[in-house]
Structure formats: C-alpha cells, structure tokens
Design an enzyme around this catalytic site. Structure first.
Site, PDB file in Angstrom:
ATOM      1  N   LYS A   1      46.719  80.678  81.245  1.00 39.38           N
ATOM      2  CA  LYS A   1      46.364  80.652  82.666  1.00 39.38           C
ATOM      3  C   LYS A   1      47.510  81.269  83.465  1.00 39.38           C
ATOM      4  O   LYS A   1      48.681  80.988  83.206  1.00 39.38           O
ATOM      5  CB  LYS A   1      46.113  79.200  83.089  1.00 39.38           C
ATOM      6  CG  LYS A   1      45.695  79.002  84.533  1.00 39.38           C
ATOM      7  CD  LYS A   1      45.448  77.524  84.820  1.00 39.38           C
ATOM      8  CE  LYS A   1      45.062  77.289  86.269  1.00 39.38           C
ATOM      9  NZ  LYS A   1      44.822  75.862  86.565  1.00 39.38           N
TER      10      LYS A   1
ATOM     11  N   SER B   1      40.638  75.698  88.993  1.00 37.74           N
ATOM     12  CA  SER B   1      41.330  76.976  89.049  1.00 37.74           C
ATOM     13  C   SER B   1      41.532  77.638  87.695  1.00 37.74           C
ATOM     14  O   SER B   1      42.059  78.739  87.619  1.00 37.74           O
ATOM     15  CB  SER B   1      42.700  76.769  89.709  1.00 37.74           C
ATOM     16  OG  SER B   1      43.494  75.852  88.952  1.00 37.74           O
TER      17      SER B   1
ATOM     18  N   SER C   1      40.805  70.984  87.733  1.00 41.54           N
ATOM     19  CA  SER C   1      40.953  72.418  87.443  1.00 41.54           C
ATOM     20  C   SER C   1      40.876  72.774  85.965  1.00 41.54           C
ATOM     21  O   SER C   1      40.668  73.935  85.627  1.00 41.54           O
ATOM     22  CB  SER C   1      42.269  72.946  88.024  1.00 41.54           C
ATOM     23  OG  SER C   1      42.169  73.089  89.419  1.00 41.54           O
TER      24      SER C   1
END
Length: 450
Positions: free
Chosen positions: A80, A155, A179
């Site tokens: 990520k 996210s 997230s």
C-alpha cells in the site's frame, strides 16, 4: 486451472523453494498480469520492473547456492502506497509527496525484504488514507475488479483490487476506520486488522516525513491476501517490536490449532444498533450463523451491553484531536486537553466491556459494511442501502468500533450479492488474540468452502 498468478504467497514460496518454478518466472507472470489488468483498474501506481527482475535473478542464484532468504524467498509482493520504501516512491496519494523517495525502509517493508519478498511496487490509496474510496489527485481512482463502475473501497482499495485481479499475491494495508476490512469485503479477499500496536507504525504515512508523530491510537497495520494461510504468514513476519516504535509489545507469534466447531462459542449480529445493512449481507450472515449452529457450534445473536452511539462519539472526539495537530491540520474544532483525556477514559471503559464479552464468546460474527461495493461518487454523497439514502460515512459503522477499542478483526469472503459483487463477513476477537482469531476463521472458512 491454476496459474502462477492465482497461487497464494504460501504456495509460491513452496514452489520456489522446491525448484519447481523460479522466482524470475513468478515475477514475469505477475508483471504480465499487471500489464493486462492494471490499465482498467489503476490498482498499482508505482512499478519497478527492472529492479524486480534483477532481484528475482538474485533470489534464484542464492537458492542455487543453497541460501534461503526467508519464508517469502523470491515471492513478489506489493505494498500500500503509505509504507515507506527505500529508493521507491511513497506518496500516500498526497500531492506534496508526489515525488517523495524515502532513504530508508519502514518496518513493514524492511521485514518483508528480510523474509525474502521482492517488492514490485505500490498500490493506490485515498489521499492521506482518509476516504472510503481509493482516489487521489496524483493517480486518480481505483476500480473494482468485479465491476469497474464500482469502487474498490478505501483506503487500501488498490491493494485489494490488485489481489482480486491476481496482480499480486500479498499486500500490507492499514486501518483507521475500516481501511483494510471494507476494501477486502468489496473485492472478495481476506484482510486482518490486528490489535492496535501489534505492528510497528514506523515509516507509515499519513504521519508525514519529519513531522511529529500523531497517529498513536486507532490505527492498525495488517496483511491482505487471498488466503488465511497468507494472512498468518505475513502477520508473523511484520509483527513484534522493532526498536523504533515503543508502543509495540514483546509478543511472539504462537500458533493455535484449528478448533473443532463443536468447541466454539460464536456470537453474531446482523448489524449494530442504528446502522443499516443491506438485505443480501444480512441474509449471508444469517445463513452462515445457521449453518455453524447446525454443525454443532454454540451460536447466539448477542452483543455486549454498551452504547454504540456513545462509542461513535468517543471515536470522533479522539479523531478530531489527532486531526487538529496533524499535517495538514483538520478544520474541525479541537477538543480541549480535558476532553481528550476524558475520551481516552471512556475508551478504556469500552475496551473493558468488549474484553468481558470475549471471555464468554470466541468471536463476534458481524457485517463489514452496510452495503457491497457502491458506485464511484463524490466523497460524502449519500449511499444507497436497499433503495434508501444513507449518510456516506455510516459505512464505517461496523468497523470503527474496533478501531476505537483496538480489537483485532479478520474479513473472510462468504459469497456474492445478486449483482455478483463480493460479500465478506467480519470476525472480531479479544485483544492480542490474533492467533486464536485466525484459527477460528480457518474453521469457519472450511464450512464456507465445503
């Protein structure tokens, strides 16, 4: 038919160690898959093709000499785009960091490399990780592999989309209000939000490089994958003290046998008070609870006796306090210091109530979100739940309570809604009990997959 890109990280690692496939072959297969699938999805936003192939060749040469770098020797992975990586762009989707290249690895990247993994690149995020959709001014939005008109979530949406599209076997997300869990649910993959502080936050943005550390509570870093075995393997690699983040306790991973269903006490709920949930998600939970009960587990619809509304208020207070001193600062009014400490004390009380609940129950089975993947939209636009308009931010209502209390939660896929979109369920367990939680999740997944 299985291909190299459909194998899990655990399977790829075994195949490379056994010399049935080379690391370079695995890397080339994933790079081809990225070239094929990523243009439509925009999940991987930074890719180091030359460096990855070079490292794969080094991994193969090392193995030929009898050297084993670790449990992920020669396995390509992604990260990520909020985990600092030496020599590789790390932006968190934030324009001032669009060309930021860290000098050192954060703890997550360092431990993956130490375990022999090869980091191919970075996956897309919401700007500074603060949205339910992975969309930012640098790279744009990520699309859901099951329906590109829908979001992959945020996210960690880029990570989950890349996993679901077989572009990577493993990624590491982070979770402030769902997230890790919401994108896993939207994309049909597995995700673990560990206990708060179980994994070091060193090198994690949105605490910007060189700024004062503000994200000391509510956050967790955890793995995303296509199997529970991979979650367990990755968690073992990244967990534990690193000498930099003093909040991480000296807890070593200790494996737990998969329990018999007849020995499990499973509390479940179709939703939380005041939080809507769609019919297909409610039905999926009900079917799973009924099947677990039929197979001998003790299953009851139960929740602790506490106020979910008050929990939400406390979490908002703490979030505002963090936001007021972060960069860029939030425009919300900052609570006083007295308000902040009062909120922490209320948080302690909620932790105590949930811990007491988990002395009676092995896990809580509950929704991940009130709906499956929703259409791309403006942040804050109303969402549809069974034809009714619902406030955008209420979609975190099933996840955020466990960011407040720091309890671990794992998401496992259970099926699809009538539109073919994935449905995941959330299993929550006692603090510091990831090993037991993953063992229970494995027992339940065996029922789902039978």
């Amino acid at each position: 038919m299985q291909t190299l890109t459909s194998l899990t990280a655990t399977q790829l690692s075994a195949a490379i160690r056994e010399h049935s496939v080379s690391s370079l072959e695995v890397v080339d297969a994933h790079l081809a898959q990225i070239a094929s699938r990523n243009p439509a999805l925009n999940a991987i936003v930074t890719l180091d093709e030359e460096g990855v192939r070079k490292r794969a060749q080094e991994a193969d040469a090392a193995l030929a000499r009898g050297e084993l770098w670790g449990p992920l020797h020669g396995v390509p992975v992604t990260l990520k785009d909020c985990h600092s990586t030496a020599g590789m762009r790390t932006t968190a989707g934030y324009p001032p960091l669009s060309e930021y290249i860290p000098d050192i690895d954060g703890t997550v990247a360092a431990r993956l490399k130490g375990a022999g993994a090869i980091i191919m690149g970075k996956t897309n995020v919401a700007e500074l990780l603060m949205d339910l959709q992975s969309n930012n001014p640098i790279f744009g939005r990520t699309n859901n592999p099951y329906d590109p008109s829908k979001t992959a979530g945020g996210s960690s949406g880029g990570a989950c989309a890349a996993l679901a599209a077989n572009m990577t076997p493993l990624d590491i997300g982070s979770d402030f209000a769902g997230s890790i869990r919401i994108p896993a649910h939207f994309c049909g993959v597995y995700g673990l939000k560990p206990t708060e502080h179980r994994v070091s936050m060193r090198g994690h943005i949105p605490d910007l490089p060189g700024s004062v550390r503000t994200n000391r509570i509510l956050w967790s870093i955890g793995p995303l994958a296509r199997s529970l075995d991979d979650l367990a393997l990755a968690f073992q690699i990244i967990t534990g003290p690193d000498g930099h983040d003093p909040d991480v306790p000296p807890l070593a991973w200790s494996g737990v046998p998969i329990p018999r269903l007849q020995d499990l006490r499973i509390a479940w709920t179709p939703t939380f008070p005041g939080v809507p949930v769609s019919g297909p998600i409610r039905s999926a939970l009900d079917r799973l609870a009924s099947e677990l009960d039929r197979l001998g587990a003790q299953v009851e619809e139960q929740l602790p006796n506490l106020s979910f509304e008050e929990q939400a208020k406390v979490r908002v207070q703490l979030s505002k306090a963090i936001g007021a001193v972060s960069i860029p600062p939030s425009e919300d009014p900052m609570p006083t210091l007295a308000d902040y400490f009062a909120a922490l004390q209320r948080r302690d009380a909620f932790i105590h109530e949930w811990e007491r609940f988990f002395t009676e129950w092995d896990v809580l089975l509950c929704p991940v979100a009130m709906t499956t993947a929703f259409p791309h939209c403006e942040t804050g636009a109303p969402l549809q739940v069974d034809g009714e308009q619902v406030n955008y931010w209420r979609i975190i209502g099933h996840c955020a309570p466990f960011n407040l209390t720091g309890h671990p939660a794992v998401v496992i896929p259970v099926g699809h809604d009538p539109d073919g979109l994935p449905i995941g369920v959330q299993l929550v367990g006692r603090r510091w009990g990831e090993e037991h939680l993953l063992a229970v999740a494995t027992a339940i997944t065996q029922v789902i997959n039978q």
